[in-house]
Enzyme design. Structure first.
Site, PDB file in Angstrom:
ATOM      1  CB  THR A  45      -0.977  -0.013   1.194  1.00 39.06           C
ATOM      2  OG1 THR A  45      -1.803  -1.174   1.086  1.00 39.06           O
ATOM      3  CG2 THR A  45      -1.833   1.233   1.222  1.00 39.06           C
ATOM      4  CD  GLU A  53       1.929  11.817  -1.714  1.00 38.99           C
ATOM      5  OE1 GLU A  53       2.155  13.040  -1.757  1.00 38.99           O
ATOM      6  OE2 GLU A  53       2.217  11.094  -0.741  1.00 38.99           O
ATOM      7  CG  HIS A  79      -4.008  -1.459  -1.709  1.00 41.82           C
ATOM      8  ND1 HIS A  79      -2.689  -1.586  -1.335  1.00 41.82           N
ATOM      9  CD2 HIS A  79      -4.104  -2.079  -2.913  1.00 41.82           C
ATOM     10  CE1 HIS A  79      -2.027  -2.258  -2.268  1.00 41.82           C
ATOM     11  NE2 HIS A  79      -2.880  -2.584  -3.223  1.00 41.82           N
TER      12      HIS A  79
END
Length: 140
Positions: A45, A53, A79
């Site tokens: 994750t 990002e 996730h």
């Protein structure tokens, strides 16, 4: 700015709806068991969040002035599916709002079979030298 108000300008802002797409292949160094986020041998994750990002930065960077960068200030992520090593991951980040120096994104990550994650994400535009100097001033 023309005679239109800020709200109208933001609706027509050329930054809105800008999308970036990135692709990666999951490596063993990105597995949960190797980054400390679990014991399983699947895409971690934290690595998915980093890819999200990075993709958001890629969407925003063409609009930044020289000396500016952006910093992440919020990410809300799910996730939703596991991805094994050596599988491709595709990330798409779309700019959904601009409010002053805050830029918001919707992000989707997929592997070759499933949507593996979704996120909303905010970044703040800063002058890099000033931002780093302020952070370094914490050292005394």
């Amino acid at each position: 700015m023309t005679s239109m108000g800020l709200t109208e300008w933001l609706l027509f802002c050329p930054v809105l709806h800008t999308m970036a797409k990135e692709e990666l292949i999951v490596s063993s160094s990105q597995l949960a068991c190797n980054v400390g986020s679990g014991s399983v041998s699947v895409y971690a994750t934290p690595m998915m969040v980093a890819a999200m990002e990075h993709c958001a930065c890629s969407a925003l960077n063409p609009f930044l002035d020289e000396g500016e960068t952006s910093v992440g200030i919020m990410i809300n992520t799910s996730h939703d599916a596991a991805t094994p090593v050596d599988m491709k991951v595709f990330v798409e980040a779309t700019i959904t709002a601009v409010k002053g120096k805050k830029v918001s994104f919707e992000i989707i990550a997929r592997d070759e079979k499933d949507i593996i994650g979704r996120a909303t994400h905010d970044r703040f535009i800063v002058v890099q030298d000033r931002f780093e100097a302020k952070a370094n001033a914490k050292k005394g």
